[in-house]
Design a protein around this motif. Sequence first.
Motif, PDB file in Angstrom:
ATOM      1  N   GLU A  24       0.834  -1.199   0.000  1.00 40.93           N
ATOM      2  CA  GLU A  24       0.000   0.000   0.000  1.00 40.93           C
ATOM      3  C   GLU A  24       0.872   1.253   0.000  1.00 40.93           C
ATOM      4  OE1 GLU A  24      -3.969   1.777   2.081  1.00 40.93           O
ATOM      5  OE2 GLU A  24      -2.520   0.848   3.435  1.00 40.93           O
ATOM      6  N   SER A  67      -0.722  -5.685   2.835  1.00 41.21           N
ATOM      7  CA  SER A  67      -1.540  -6.859   3.141  1.00 41.21           C
ATOM      8  C   SER A  67      -0.831  -8.098   2.627  1.00 41.21           C
ATOM      9  CB  SER A  67      -2.904  -6.762   2.448  1.00 41.21           C
ATOM     10  OG  SER A  67      -3.590  -5.589   2.787  1.00 41.21           O
ATOM     11  N   LEU A  78      -7.335 -12.596   2.058  1.00 37.04           N
ATOM     12  CA  LEU A  78      -6.594 -11.356   2.258  1.00 37.04           C
ATOM     13  C   LEU A  78      -6.479 -11.120   3.752  1.00 37.04           C
ATOM     14  CD1 LEU A  78      -5.392  -8.888   0.659  1.00 37.04           C
ATOM     15  CD2 LEU A  78      -7.592  -7.746   1.069  1.00 37.04           C
ATOM     16  N   ASP A  80      -5.631  -8.466   6.544  1.00 40.39           N
ATOM     17  CA  ASP A  80      -5.602  -7.032   6.827  1.00 40.39           C
ATOM     18  C   ASP A  80      -5.736  -6.217   5.551  1.00 40.39           C
ATOM     19  OD1 ASP A  80      -5.626  -7.141   9.599  1.00 40.39           O
ATOM     20  OD2 ASP A  80      -3.456  -7.170   9.770  1.00 40.39           O
ATOM     21  N   THR A  81      -6.347  -5.034   5.685  1.00 37.68           N
ATOM     22  CA  THR A  81      -6.686  -4.258   4.494  1.00 37.68           C
ATOM     23  C   THR A  81      -6.104  -2.849   4.503  1.00 37.68           C
ATOM     24  OG1 THR A  81      -8.810  -3.440   5.356  1.00 37.68           O
ATOM     25  CG2 THR A  81      -8.823  -5.597   4.240  1.00 37.68           C
ATOM     26  N   PRO A 112     -10.956  -7.479  -6.374  1.00 33.47           N
ATOM     27  CA  PRO A 112     -11.778  -7.437  -5.150  1.00 33.47           C
ATOM     28  C   PRO A 112     -12.976  -8.373  -5.148  1.00 33.47           C
ATOM     29  CG  PRO A 112     -11.125  -5.223  -5.759  1.00 33.47           C
ATOM     30  CD  PRO A 112     -10.658  -6.117  -6.870  1.00 33.47           C
ATOM     31  N   VAL A 118     -11.604 -12.228   4.198  1.00 31.18           N
ATOM     32  CA  VAL A 118     -10.765 -11.133   4.678  1.00 31.18           C
ATOM     33  C   VAL A 118     -10.568 -11.325   6.174  1.00 31.18           C
ATOM     34  CG1 VAL A 118     -10.550  -8.635   5.005  1.00 31.18           C
ATOM     35  CG2 VAL A 118     -11.599  -9.541   2.913  1.00 31.18           C
ATOM     36  N   TRP A 130      -9.193  -0.646   3.738  1.00 27.48           N
ATOM     37  CA  TRP A 130      -9.733  -1.093   2.457  1.00 27.48           C
ATOM     38  C   TRP A 130     -10.891  -2.081   2.639  1.00 27.48           C
ATOM     39  CZ3 TRP A 130      -9.640   1.085  -2.010  1.00 27.48           C
ATOM     40  CH2 TRP A 130      -8.573   1.910  -2.373  1.00 27.48           C
ATOM     41  N   ASN A 131     -11.393  -2.217   3.865  1.00 28.84           N
ATOM     42  CA  ASN A 131     -12.659  -2.946   4.023  1.00 28.84           C
ATOM     43  C   ASN A 131     -13.718  -2.334   3.118  1.00 28.84           C
ATOM     44  OD1 ASN A 131     -11.542  -4.480   6.047  1.00 28.84           O
ATOM     45  ND2 ASN A 131     -12.805  -3.636   7.699  1.00 28.84           N
ATOM     46  N   THR A 142     -15.542  -3.232  -0.073  1.00 28.01           N
ATOM     47  CA  THR A 142     -14.631  -3.393  -1.214  1.00 28.01           C
ATOM     48  C   THR A 142     -14.681  -4.814  -1.748  1.00 28.01           C
ATOM     49  OG1 THR A 142     -13.163  -1.729  -0.239  1.00 28.01           O
ATOM     50  CG2 THR A 142     -12.220  -3.150  -1.949  1.00 28.01           C
ATOM     51  N   TYR A 148     -15.770 -11.347   6.083  1.00 29.46           N
ATOM     52  CA  TYR A 148     -14.784 -10.600   6.870  1.00 29.46           C
ATOM     53  C   TYR A 148     -14.757 -11.198   8.276  1.00 29.46           C
ATOM     54  CZ  TYR A 148     -14.955  -6.619   3.489  1.00 29.46           C
ATOM     55  OH  TYR A 148     -14.897  -5.799   2.381  1.00 29.46           O
TER      56      TYR A 148
END
Length: 299
Positions: A24, A67, A78, A80-81, A112, A118, A130-131, A142, A148
């Motif tokens: 990121e 991530s 994935l 962590d976002t 995505p 997630v 980025w959730n 996302t 999640y």
Amino acid sequence: MPSALPTPTAAWTVGDVTVLRIDETLLPPSTGPWLLPDATAEVVTGQDWLRPHFADREGILHIDSHSFAFTVGGLRVLVDTGIGNGKERANPAWHDLNTDYLQRLTTAGFPPESVDLVILTHLHADHVGWNTREADGEWVPTFPHARYVTSRTEREFWAGYDMEEARKQMFRDSVTPIEQAGLLDLVDVPTEGAEIAPGLRLLPTPGHTPGHVAVELTSQGETALITGDCIHHPVQLAHPAIGACVDIDPQQSEASRRELLAALADTDVLVLGTHFAPPSAGRVTTQGDAYRLLPVPAT
């Protein structure tokens, strides 16, 4: 600090699973003194193995936001976002970012809409951003087809916490929308950990937050562990007593870190640091009465 993010996507192999680091942003040099105030320049320069990857000659820590993505048991995962784009944040380094994170994720083969799971190690702003993404003036999930997951202890703690406005804002834009969409799954994580998919376990590592978890991935007899914020930076291997300024329970955080490091030391477990600068991965080895990280370069 390095001036540019590395390309192409960094990858490590764990059994038959390929773990990708989705970059990121690099965090500014001021992050280290704020986040880990006891990691002074004298402490950092005393560990020459931290250079050049994890610190510079002046003792400035290198810290990343990224991530990890992989496919295991047919699930596209994935962990962590990150911070997210366009979020209103009190920390200037996190405020109103505009990165190509989603493009990096897509280029790495994880668009995505393809993500199934997630995992949120905890509910801090730089792990949930980025959730959601902005669409027509609203924050929407996302990853619309994903489950999640975070620990029940984590969500229940924040539900009863007297939040300052900045944290309320983070929940409004990055947590509440996925709850309202029915996508947030709270998991009980006992002492021995919780298997959430074949080869994928959540391990309780409380202290930084009460429900913080690390993520263990196992494939064909090989194991990797994603630290979350139980360990922010490799300097904490040499000095496990160094904690973060935002630890909810500093004593418990240190105890979790020491227990985890003792379990990892001198094993073949690949440690993937959620904030470790490139190469971001390594193996823990004993050094005196503490530890160090032997970097494992990405392929």
